[in-house]
Design an enzyme around this catalytic site. Structure first.
Site, PDB file in Angstrom:
ATOM      1  CE  LYS A  22      -2.814   0.846   3.763  1.00  0.00           C
ATOM      2  NZ  LYS A  22      -2.681   2.126   4.266  1.00  0.00           N
ATOM      3  CB  SER A  23       3.773   2.254   2.103  1.00  0.00           C
ATOM      4  OG  SER A  23       3.174   2.261   3.379  1.00  0.00           O
ATOM      5  NE  ARG A  27       6.096   6.512   0.621  1.00  0.00           N
ATOM      6  CZ  ARG A  27       5.330   6.405   1.493  1.00  0.00           C
ATOM      7  NH1 ARG A  27       4.229   5.767   1.598  1.00  0.00           N
ATOM      8  NH2 ARG A  27       5.475   6.904   2.762  1.00  0.00           N
ATOM      9  NE  ARG A 122      -5.437   8.425  10.886  1.00  0.00           N
ATOM     10  CZ  ARG A 122      -4.972   7.606   9.998  1.00  0.00           C
ATOM     11  NH1 ARG A 122      -5.470   7.225   8.908  1.00  0.00           N
ATOM     12  NH2 ARG A 122      -3.719   7.195  10.155  1.00  0.00           N
ATOM     13  CD  GLN A 169       0.455   8.286   6.913  1.00  0.00           C
ATOM     14  OE1 GLN A 169       0.012   9.009   7.740  1.00  0.00           O
ATOM     15  NE2 GLN A 169       0.073   7.307   6.638  1.00  0.00           N
ATOM     16  CG  ASP A 315       0.661  -0.043   9.525  1.00  0.00           C
ATOM     17  OD1 ASP A 315       0.120   0.838   9.983  1.00  0.00           O
ATOM     18  OD2 ASP A 315       0.957   0.303   8.201  1.00  0.00           O
ATOM     19  CE  LYS A 342      -0.452   4.624  12.625  1.00  0.00           C
ATOM     20  NZ  LYS A 342       0.042   5.097  11.432  1.00  0.00           N
ATOM     21  NE  ARG A 346      -5.309   0.343  13.007  1.00  0.00           N
ATOM     22  CZ  ARG A 346      -4.479   0.205  11.742  1.00  0.00           C
ATOM     23  NH1 ARG A 346      -3.363   0.631  11.925  1.00  0.00           N
ATOM     24  NH2 ARG A 346      -5.074   0.483  10.690  1.00  0.00           N
ATOM     25  NE  ARG A 388      -2.762  -1.916   8.352  1.00  0.00           N
ATOM     26  CZ  ARG A 388      -2.302  -1.994   7.155  1.00  0.00           C
ATOM     27  NH1 ARG A 388      -2.613  -3.599   6.794  1.00  0.00           N
ATOM     28  NH2 ARG A 388      -2.018  -1.284   6.088  1.00  0.00           N
TER      29      ARG A 388
HETATM   30  C1  S3P Z   1       2.495   4.946   5.951  1.00  0.00           C
HETATM   31  C2  S3P Z   1       3.114   5.156   7.074  1.00  0.00           C
HETATM   32  C3  S3P Z   1       2.757   4.685   8.596  1.00  0.00           C
HETATM   33  C4  S3P Z   1       1.632   3.565   8.331  1.00  0.00           C
HETATM   34  C5  S3P Z   1       0.600   3.879   7.429  1.00  0.00           C
HETATM   35  C6  S3P Z   1       1.271   4.110   6.108  1.00  0.00           C
HETATM   36  C7  S3P Z   1       3.044   5.326   4.785  1.00  0.00           C
HETATM   37  O1  S3P Z   1       1.990   5.873   9.258  1.00  0.00           O
HETATM   38  O2  S3P Z   1       0.937   3.387   9.589  1.00  0.00           O
HETATM   39  O3  S3P Z   1      -0.357   2.599   7.284  1.00  0.00           O
HETATM   40  O4  S3P Z   1       2.696   4.974   3.648  1.00  0.00           O
HETATM   41  O5  S3P Z   1       3.854   6.320   4.938  1.00  0.00           O
HETATM   42  P1  S3P Z   1       3.091   6.928   9.902  1.00  0.00           P
HETATM   43  O6  S3P Z   1       3.957   7.406   9.016  1.00  0.00           O
HETATM   44  O7  S3P Z   1       1.984   8.000  10.346  1.00  0.00           O
HETATM   45  O8  S3P Z   1       3.585   6.301  11.017  1.00  0.00           O
END
Ligand code: S3P
Length: 448
Positions: A22-23, A27, A122, A169, A315, A342, A346, A388
């Site tokens: 996903k991350s 990107r 959030r 993030q 996560d 989150k 959680r 999750r």
């Molecule tokens: C992510 C970073 C994480 C993660 C999220 C995805 C990302 O969050 O928990 O599911 O893609 O950069 P944080 O950067 O806020 O810790």
């Protein structure tokens, strides 16, 4: 309202692949759009979260084609985009909102970022503060530091920002904004967060510097267009890794999965809990380490998860809490206050659901203490709208007496289309027979 039913399964004996990371998928779309040409991205996750990023980029004038379910062709705009006609809806996706806020801060027009009820709760101050320091005008419409956010971007100044949280993030939002600033923009974090942004920008030939927990970028660089393959998501594999690790006699091989060491903390935790884990990195040539993970199950023992390890497993903590419940002894999670902000709180969600299954658990401010070894009882649970949580408790259901029903499971589509089919095939699998899980190409997004 969708629900999932889970019940006791035979020990897993299987080989699987999981959908794209996903991350990395977010990107790949964003950096392709920033680039100077055409990028073909294979293996993309087309779950709801990443599709929010795709729609957002399209609303900024980016042409994105989808010739196959998990392939997209992104036509880069060389850092120049069109003003969107309406709101940019990030749905449930914090990554979309925070990364896009960085991008929009560098663009000379007004945009408005909105999200669903969970995303609207959030914290966004963590990106508003540095982006405003860089010169963007950002208003949290309700004055509470949350979305909706109105952004008026333009020329940005470089800054050196000391982030109070180790967050990929936040780091990525600032680094993306840094592409639009004149000079050197730096972010220092209190710990190490996932580094996909740095690796992928370098792959697109953008110059970055790294010193300890400080990452710096130079402005006015246009990423070079290059094709990209997204590996499987270790955070999705995590559910099955725990399902196998916690059952003596089980074996699971996950292939073509991302093994970036800012993401593989779960493997170390499972080893500490007594599982046998084999990790084979098969490809390091491009950007991310890719390979296979094989896990052999056992009776797990409790462990402590804390400190620097937390950002690496952030996560995976819901499903690791389930592993703790299945282990002998006590499992303690601390230093994980971040879990409270989150997609759901959680800590509260895991504690509520473990309690309902008969597991003694004490919630703390920044984590929980789980007394393992109790027999899990099937129960009626809620996902709290969090993908999750829904999936972690579907895994708990594989070990429980009686049926476990998880309500409100539409949210799984944000990160793992096809999860339910894989769960079903494990529940239906007969003892002593290896299960071959078909690779599921999710059609959650209609090809264009
Ligand atoms: C992510 C970073 C994480 C993660 C999220 C995805 C990302 O969050 O928990 O599911 O893609 O950069 P944080 O950067 O806020 O810790």
């Amino acid at each position: 309202m969708a629900q999932i039913k889970s019940r006791k399964s035979q020990p897993i004996d299987s080989e699987i692949t999981v959908p794209g990371d996903k991350s990395i998928s977010h990107r790949a779309i964003i950096f392709g759009a920033l680039s100077n040409g055409t990028c073909v991205v294979h293996g993309l996750l087309t779950g709801e979260d990443c599709m929010a990023t795709v729609r957002a980029m399209r609303s900024l004038g980016v042409r994105i084609e989808q010739p196959a379910p998990d392939t997209m062709i992104v036509h880069g705009r060389r850092l120049r985009f069109d003003a969107p006609e309406g709101d940019i809806d990030c749905g449930n996706s914090g990554t979309s909102m925070r990364l896009l806020a960085g991008l929009l801060s560098g663009l000379p027009f007004r945009s408005r970022l909105v999200g669903d009820a969970s995303l609207t709760r959030r914290p966004m101050r963590r990106i508003i503060d540095p982006l405003v320091q860089m010169g963007a005008r950002i208003t949290s419409e309700n004055g509470n530091g949350c979305a909706p956010l109105v952004i008026e971007g333009g020329a940005l100044n470089p800054i050196h920002y000391h982030s109070p949280v180790a967050s990929a993030q936040v780091k990525s939002s600032i680094l993306i904004a840094g592409l639009f600033a004149k000079g050197k923009t730096s972010v220092t974090e209190p710990g190490r967060s996932r580094d996909h942004t740095e690796r992928m920008l370098r792959y697109h030939l953008v110059t970055l510097q790294q010193e300890g927990f400080t990452t710096s970028i130079y402005g006015d660089q246009v990423p070079e267009s290059r094709d990209f393959h997204v590996p499987g998501d270790i955070s999705s594999a995590a559910f099955w890794l725990v399902a196998a690790a916690a059952r003596p006699g089980a074996r699971l091989l996950v292939k073509d999965v991302g093994l970036n060491d800012t993401r593989t903390g779960i493997l170390g935790v499972l080893v500490r809990m007594g599982a046998r884990v084999r990790e084979v990195i098969e490809e390091m040539d491009q950007v991310e380490s890719i390979g296979s993970v094989e896990v052999f199950g056992t009776t797990l023992k409790g462990t402590v998860i804390e400190g620097d390890e937390i950002p690496n497993v952030i996560d995976e903590l819901p499903v690791l809490a389930v592993a703790g419940a299945l282990a002998e002894g006590t499992t303690i999670i601390r230093d994980a206050r971040e879990l409270r902000v989150k997609e759901a709180d959680r800590i509260a969600a895991v504690a509520t659901n473990l309690c309902a299954m008969g597991v003694p658990v004490t919630e703390t401010d920044d984590g929980m203490q789980i007394q393992g070894g109790a027999r899990l009882r099937g129960a009626k649970l809620d996902s709290f709208g969090d993908h999750r949580i829904a999936m972690a408790f579907a895994i708990a259901g594989l070990f429980a007496e009686g049926e476990t029903v998880i309500r409100n499971t539409e949210c799984i589509a944000t990160s793992y289309p096809g999860f339910e089919e894989t769960l079903e095939s494990f529940i239906r699998a007969k003892a002593g027979r290896e299960t071959h899980i078909p690779v599921i190409h999710p059609h959650s997004a209609a090809p264009v």
